[in-house]
Design a protein around this motif. Structure first.
Motif, mmCIF file in Angstrom:
data_model
loop_
_atom_site.group_PDB
_atom_site.id
_atom_site.type_symbol
_atom_site.label_atom_id
_atom_site.label_comp_id
_atom_site.label_asym_id
_atom_site.label_seq_id
_atom_site.Cartn_x
_atom_site.Cartn_y
_atom_site.Cartn_z
ATOM 1 N N MET A 289 0.860 -0.932 0.168
ATOM 2 C CA MET A 289 -0.100 -0.020 0.078
ATOM 3 C C MET A 289 1.100 1.286 0.085
ATOM 4 S SD MET A 289 -3.348 -0.679 0.167
ATOM 5 C CE MET A 289 -4.203 0.785 1.122
ATOM 6 N N ILE B 5 -7.332 6.668 2.865
ATOM 7 C CA ILE B 5 -7.016 6.179 1.817
ATOM 8 C C ILE B 5 -7.706 6.685 0.558
ATOM 9 C CG2 ILE B 5 -6.543 3.831 0.689
ATOM 10 C CD1 ILE B 5 -6.439 2.493 3.237
ATOM 11 N N ARG C 191 -2.307 -2.612 4.879
ATOM 12 C CA ARG C 191 -1.170 -1.516 5.209
ATOM 13 C C ARG C 191 -0.083 -2.604 5.626
ATOM 14 N NH1 ARG C 191 -4.052 3.875 7.633
ATOM 15 N NH2 ARG C 191 -4.081 4.977 5.562
ATOM 16 N N VAL D 89 -7.180 -1.879 -0.857
ATOM 17 C CA VAL D 89 -6.317 -2.188 -2.091
ATOM 18 C C VAL D 89 -6.891 -1.526 -3.550
ATOM 19 C CG1 VAL D 89 -5.043 -4.164 -3.057
ATOM 20 C CG2 VAL D 89 -5.100 -3.914 -0.845
ATOM 21 N N GLU E 197 -6.802 2.070 -3.988
ATOM 22 C CA GLU E 197 -5.304 2.410 -4.432
ATOM 23 C C GLU E 197 -5.317 2.045 -5.827
ATOM 24 O OE1 GLU E 197 -1.993 1.883 -2.011
ATOM 25 O OE2 GLU E 197 -2.662 3.567 -0.448
#
Length: 299
Positions: free
Chosen positions: A5, A12, A42, A149, A152
């Motif tokens: 990450m 986030i 993380r 996830v 991102e």
């Protein structure tokens, strides 16, 4: 190899679309499981991520050493909504390149919102979840880790939003010529259609009946042409030349075959030289005469 990450603390989602997706997904995950999901993500416990049409899956290494496989499913567009989305996205020809380079303009999403549509899953009813763990009711911590996830991943590659909605870049990148582009294409096509071969029908002359090389080949007037016909008031040839133009039209506008009987010998001379053109003209003249004699004999 686990997914690392970029965000190690705080919220986030660095892009507007990532933040919007995070808020949407967090709305269906309890606060305790959100916290545990962030911790797993993380700690680089997400081993892999797969984004497929209308689905995202991952492998998450739990504290007990087991890799669980959470899944998020996004509902498909109805036929009408899908067409609205595709039409709106196609109206931005630069969008495929922007999405591929990591940018999704928020203005485009605002246009979709005006039609009650969105690329981002906008409500809990559009997203369902599943996991191979036995922690129910969910969403579980593994689904939460997958969600962070995925956020991102969409930060970096917003083209994943198309995939999650069952769309592809090729669907929104179909070229549509409009405005000046369409007019330019039409003008190009028109100019191509207007280029009619002049050697057969007008014996090497421009549309006003004057020879292009300035040297008349027959008749007393400068604008005279061979016995195949003479210029009419609008510059078109009468007689056999006029019939040839009509034949061309009935043949779907295809150029006529070369006819030496009405060709300008000066054009042959320019192309082949004086001696070769004289031999060729004599050959065709003798052949044409023989054909004419045979026709007369039959009568």
């Amino acid at each position: 190899m686990s997914i690392r990450m970029r965000s190690r603390r705080g919220q986030i989602g660095a892009s507007w679309q990532g933040a919007a997706l995070r808020e949407s997904l967090e709305s269906v995950i309890s606060s305790g499981r959100r916290s545990s999901g962030r911790r797993l993500a993380r700690a680089d416990r997400v081993q892999w991520l797969d984004v497929a049409p209308r689905r995202a899956r991952a492998g998450v290494l739990d504290d007990d050493g087991t890799i669980y496989e959470p899944e998020l499913d996004v509902s498909a567009f109805g036929a009408a909504d899908r067409q609205i989305v595709v039409d709106t996205l196609r109206a931005h020809p630069e969008l495929p390149a922007l999405l591929s380079s990591g940018t999704y303009p928020q203005a485009v999403e605002s246009e979709l919102d005006a039609h009650m549509a969105t690329l981002l899953p906008g409500s809990a009813s559009e997203v369902t979840h599943d996991c191979t763990c036995l922690d129910w009711p969910g969403p579980c911590v593994h689904v939460a880790a997958l969600a962070y996830v995925l956020v991102e991943a969409i930060d970096e590659a917003p083209v994943h939003l198309l995939t999650l909605r069952g769309l592809t870049l090729s669907e929104i990148a179909q070229p549509v010529a409009t405005g000046r582009g369409a007019r330019a294409l039409a003008e190009t096509a028109g100019s191509s259609d207007a280029e009619t071969p002049q050697g057969a029908s007008a014996a090497g002359r421009s549309s006003d009946g004057v020879e292009t090389d300035g040297a008349p080949t027959g008749g007393d007037a400068p604008g005279a042409i061979s016995s195949a016909g003479s210029p009419s008031a609008d510059g078109a040839a009468d007689g056999s030349a006029g019939e040839k133009t009509a034949d061309e039209e009935t043949a779907g506008g295809r150029p006529a075959s070369f006819d030496p009987a009405i060709a300008d010998p000066t054009l042959l001379q320019d192309a082949l030289g004086e001696e070769a053109s004289a031999m060729l003209a004599s050959f065709y003249a003798s052949g044409a005469g023989s054909a004419a004699d045979e026709a007369a004999g039959e009568d």
